[in-house]
Design an enzyme around this catalytic site. Structure first.
Site, short mmCIF file in Angstrom:
data_model
loop_
_atom_site.label_atom_id
_atom_site.label_comp_id
_atom_site.label_asym_id
_atom_site.label_seq_id
_atom_site.Cartn_x
_atom_site.Cartn_y
_atom_site.Cartn_z
N TYR A 1 0.83 -1.21 0.00
CA TYR A 1 0.00 0.00 0.00
C TYR A 1 0.87 1.26 0.00
O TYR A 1 2.04 1.23 0.31
CB TYR A 1 -0.96 0.01 1.20
CG TYR A 1 -0.30 0.33 2.52
CD1 TYR A 1 -0.28 1.63 3.02
CD2 TYR A 1 0.29 -0.67 3.29
CE1 TYR A 1 0.32 1.93 4.23
CE2 TYR A 1 0.89 -0.39 4.51
CZ TYR A 1 0.90 0.92 4.98
OH TYR A 1 1.49 1.21 6.18
N CYS A 2 0.22 2.36 -0.41
CA CYS A 2 0.86 3.67 -0.36
C CYS A 2 -0.21 4.65 0.11
O CYS A 2 -1.07 4.27 0.88
CB CYS A 2 1.46 4.04 -1.72
SG CYS A 2 0.22 4.12 -3.04
N LYS A 3 -0.17 5.87 -0.38
CA LYS A 3 -1.17 6.84 0.07
C LYS A 3 -2.50 6.65 -0.64
O LYS A 3 -3.54 6.59 -0.01
CB LYS A 3 -0.64 8.26 -0.14
CG LYS A 3 -1.52 9.33 0.48
CD LYS A 3 -0.87 10.69 0.37
CE LYS A 3 -1.76 11.78 0.94
NZ LYS A 3 -1.11 13.10 0.80
#
Length: 103
Positions: free
Chosen positions: A66-68
């Protein structure tokens, strides 16, 4: 295809039901310090190429990336897939859409 795109509730149940799950945060270290999904490890997407050895030991485990908002994690998933990782989950909408536990 070895990348599954999943939403927040799918990710939450994956985290709850899979003790082997590796949670990989590909944001920058300063973002990671601010907030992160519990038990995640941080390897920024820009560095993933050089840190691939670090991830080799997780090759057979499911990895939630995941990231933002889901863009950088897609890039990271594509790279990991090329490197032979086969059990990848991309968190759609990133940490901003995640309703599970955050530390």
């Amino acid at each position: 295809m070895s990348i599954k795109s999943i939403n927040s509730s799918q990710a939450e149940s994956l985290i709850k039901n899979n003790k082997d799950l590796v949670i990989l945060d590909v944001r920058r270290p300063n973002e990671f310090k601010e907030s992160r999904i519990v038990n995640s490890i941080n390897i920024p997407v820009e560095e993933i190429e050089w840190e691939i050895d670090e991830l080799e030991k997780y090759k057979d485990k499911p990895i939630l990336v995941y990231c933002k908002v889901g863009v950088r994690s897609s890039v990271a998933c594509a790279f990991l897939e090329e490197e032979g990782f086969t059990n990848l989950y991309n968190l759609r909408g990133g940490i901003l859409d995640f309703n599970g536990e955050i530390e």
